[in-house]
Design a protein around this motif. Structure first.
Motif, PDB file in Angstrom:
ATOM      1  N   LEU A 321      -0.829   3.408   3.176  1.00  0.00           N
ATOM      2  CA  LEU A 321       0.230   3.964   2.328  1.00  0.00           C
ATOM      3  C   LEU A 321       0.896   2.817   1.579  1.00  0.00           C
ATOM      4  O   LEU A 321       1.258   1.806   2.190  1.00  0.00           O
ATOM      5  CB  LEU A 321       1.269   4.705   3.161  1.00  0.00           C
ATOM      6  N   VAL A 322       1.079   2.981   0.290  1.00  0.00           N
ATOM      7  CA  VAL A 322       1.634   1.939  -0.557  1.00  0.00           C
ATOM      8  C   VAL A 322       2.900   2.452  -1.223  1.00  0.00           C
ATOM      9  O   VAL A 322       2.894   3.530  -1.832  1.00  0.00           O
ATOM     10  CB  VAL A 322       0.608   1.499  -1.625  1.00  0.00           C
ATOM     11  N   PHE A 323       3.985   1.693  -1.123  1.00  0.00           N
ATOM     12  CA  PHE A 323       5.247   2.053  -1.768  1.00  0.00           C
ATOM     13  C   PHE A 323       5.259   1.598  -3.226  1.00  0.00           C
ATOM     14  O   PHE A 323       4.762   0.515  -3.541  1.00  0.00           O
ATOM     15  CB  PHE A 323       6.432   1.381  -1.070  1.00  0.00           C
ATOM     16  N   THR A 324       5.856   2.394  -4.084  1.00  0.00           N
ATOM     17  CA  THR A 324       6.202   1.895  -5.405  1.00  0.00           C
ATOM     18  C   THR A 324       7.472   1.059  -5.301  1.00  0.00           C
ATOM     19  O   THR A 324       8.180   1.077  -4.297  1.00  0.00           O
ATOM     20  CB  THR A 324       6.419   3.043  -6.401  1.00  0.00           C
ATOM     21  N   VAL A 325       7.761   0.301  -6.353  1.00  0.00           N
ATOM     22  CA  VAL A 325       8.958  -0.529  -6.406  1.00  0.00           C
ATOM     23  C   VAL A 325      10.120   0.316  -6.923  1.00  0.00           C
ATOM     24  O   VAL A 325      10.017   0.920  -7.991  1.00  0.00           O
ATOM     25  CB  VAL A 325       8.738  -1.740  -7.335  1.00  0.00           C
TER      26      VAL A 325
END
Length: 544
Positions: A321-325
């Motif tokens: 899972l990758v977060f946006t900024v």
């Protein structure tokens, strides 16, 4: 009776707003804006990613030894009210606890008793001060020496006391995998730090740090960020970084879900320092030289992020899972003052949240213009376009699954002054974030404004803690909810679909037991801060 001077100031600010926000052609941008932003900037903000279309459900897969591992910065570390302390209430720990993910190791920051944590537990200090009922109460002067005493106690604990012992013993010798934390997020770290700032470098910085002397009211422990990082990297060897330790956990039986939430600190300093210094071509990836910059150009961000992704690809994780900024300009540390053009989401200027409109002076107080804030937001949009594109390229329904958790979109839907109370500024895609019923039953309903309380209790805010940048416990609960939604959509088995929000309200002391005189504290802080700003303006020869 009206004040002619005030009318002149309003007219001048309105002129600034028209120049900055004129709705003809492209938005205007300040000198020094990177060419990529200048050539591409548009009025409409980026549309958030919808979870369901992006992540189709899949069947469950074999469990790995480590069910959750996190790489990130302060948001994932659990930082709030100017300190890393309550790691048990960080969103990763909430996901592990409520999701039934078994053992999930987090770092501990236990002392000193008066204000536990690093660098300075603002909530604990305010409660210990027993602030008088009014900011101008003569007794308020007696509080300042006590504040200094508390800061000295915190400093002594981490530089010479049990805290120093804990830091020294956290990473001693070769890697000890059984001691390694599952939450490897570290407050203050940008992408390059997570890749390259290893244990040996951190230890060297701590050993070289020197007590700066008691020459002011504010005095933190030396190398407080490095001390915090070493405790997080407990069990690491000299060459270990957060990324390398995550890789080691992957080699030790595999990781079920790896969360990567990095990138905010590649631009956050712009709103903390009220200074925009874009990266240059030659040294933005150097651990020392990059300290001169507060904002990575989109081009340089892409290079750094791709380097991170290459390392993440080598980590043995089933799901990523990758977060946006997040748009860092939405946090309440940055408060809009002056006019706001109809239909535009930006104010003419932005300053510190405790400075009221009638006391603000652009020649005295630190500030950013609306056009600067627009440029920062667009830079983040370009960051996030790249993040989403890379995740889409890597996601493989037949193999490793990648997905985005759009933290930027969550924060946009919670933005109170930007969108919630200004329907004309809302973009076409905008809808308010659906708060849990338990939060809506609170009075007032928590929002993204600066936290304020008086003798009757909380009167404003509630989703951001006292440092005006990081969430409260109930704010972290929302992020835990979104991560759990994404994990469930990928096929990860969770014991329950979301946190127990009623329990989080009880455990969030800012919500269940808010400091009663906080507004008085902020008024005094604002008065003192204005005097400091005034002194700086005079010292540097600016008109006041």
């Amino acid at each position: 009776m009206s004040d002619p001077a005030a009318g002149d100031r309003d007219a001048a600010e309105a002129t600034v707003a028209k120049l900055a926000f004129g709705h003809r052609g492209r938005p205007s941008v300040p000198d020094g804006t990177p060419e990529e932003i200048r050539d591409r900037i548009i009025w409409e903000p980026r549309r958030p990613v919808d979870l369901d279309p992006l992540i189709p459900s899949v069947g469950s897969r074999p469990r790995r030894k480590h069910r959750l591992v996190v790489l990130g910065d302060s948001i994932s570390h659990g930082f709030k009210s100017l300190a890393i302390r309550d790691t048990e209430l960080s969103w990763p720990k909430l996901v592990a606890r409520y999701g039934g993910l078994g053992q999930f190791k987090v770092p501990w920051y236990d002392g000193p008793d008066v204000a536990p944590g690093l660098p300075f537990n603002l909530e604990a200090a305010i409660r210990a001060l027993q602030w008088p009922g009014a900011a101008l109460d003569p007794r308020a002067l007696r509080v300042l020496p006590r504040l200094r005493d508390i800061m000295d106690e915190v400093e002594d604990y981490w530089e010479r006391g049990d805290g120093a012992v804990a830091v020294e013993g956290s990473c001693s010798g070769a890697r000890q995998l059984d001691r390694v934390n599952h939450n490897l997020a570290i407050w203050g770290q940008d992408i390059r730090d997570a890749l390259s700032l290893d244990v040996a470098t951190l230890q060297d910085r701590v050993s070289r740090a020197r007590h700066r002397g008691d020459n002011g009211l504010v005095q933190f422990a030396s190398a407080h960020a490095e001390r915090s990082a070493l405790i997080t990297l407990e069990g690491g060897g000299p060459t270990d970084t957060p990324v390398r330790l995550a890789k080691a956990l992957g080699e030790d039986g595999g990781i079920e879900t790896l969360v990567v939430g990095l990138g905010a600190n590649n631009i956050l300093s712009t709103v903390l320092d009220f200074d925009i210094a874009w990266t240059q071509d030659d040294d933005y990836a150097d651990l020392e030289a990059k300290r001169a910059y507060t904002a990575w150009t989109p081009e340089h961000f892409r290079v750094e992020y791709d380097a991170l992704i290459r390392e993440v690809e080598t980590i043995a994780a089933e799901y990523v899972l990758v977060f946006t900024v997040p748009h860092v300009t939405i946090v309440p540390m940055l408060r809009g003052v002056g006019p706001k053009m109809a239909g535009d989401r930006y104010f003419a200027r932005y300053t510190r949240p405790w400075i009221p409109d009638d006391a603000f002076s652009a020649n005295v107080n630190p500030c950013l213009t609306g056009e600067q804030v627009r440029v920062l937001d667009f830079a983040v949009d370009l960051y996030n376009d790249h993040i989403c594109r890379r995740v889409a390229e890597l996601d493989d329904p037949a193999g490793r699954r990648w997905a985005v958790v759009d933290v930027a979109g969550i924060l946009d839907r919670l933005a109170y002054r930007r969108y919630l109370i200004d329907s004309e500024a809302q973009p076409s895609w905008w809808t308010p974030y659906d708060l849990p019923d338990e939060y809506r039953q609170l009075s007032p309903i928590p929002d993204s404004r600066y936290f304020r309380s008086d003798r009757f209790g909380r009167c404003e805010g509630g989703l951001f803690a006292l440092d005006a940048v990081h969430p409260t416990t109930i704010g972290y609960g929302l992020l835990a909810r979104e991560v759990m939604r994404a994990m469930s959509a990928l096929g990860v088995h969770l014991a329950r679909p979301e946190p127990d929000f009623a329990e989080l309200i009880e455990r969030d002391t800012l919500i269940s037991d808010p400091p009663r005189m906080l507004s008085s504290v902020l008024t005094a802080v604002g008065s003192a801060n204005h005097l400091v700003d005034l002194f700086q303006a005079v010292r540097h020869g600016r008109p006041v």
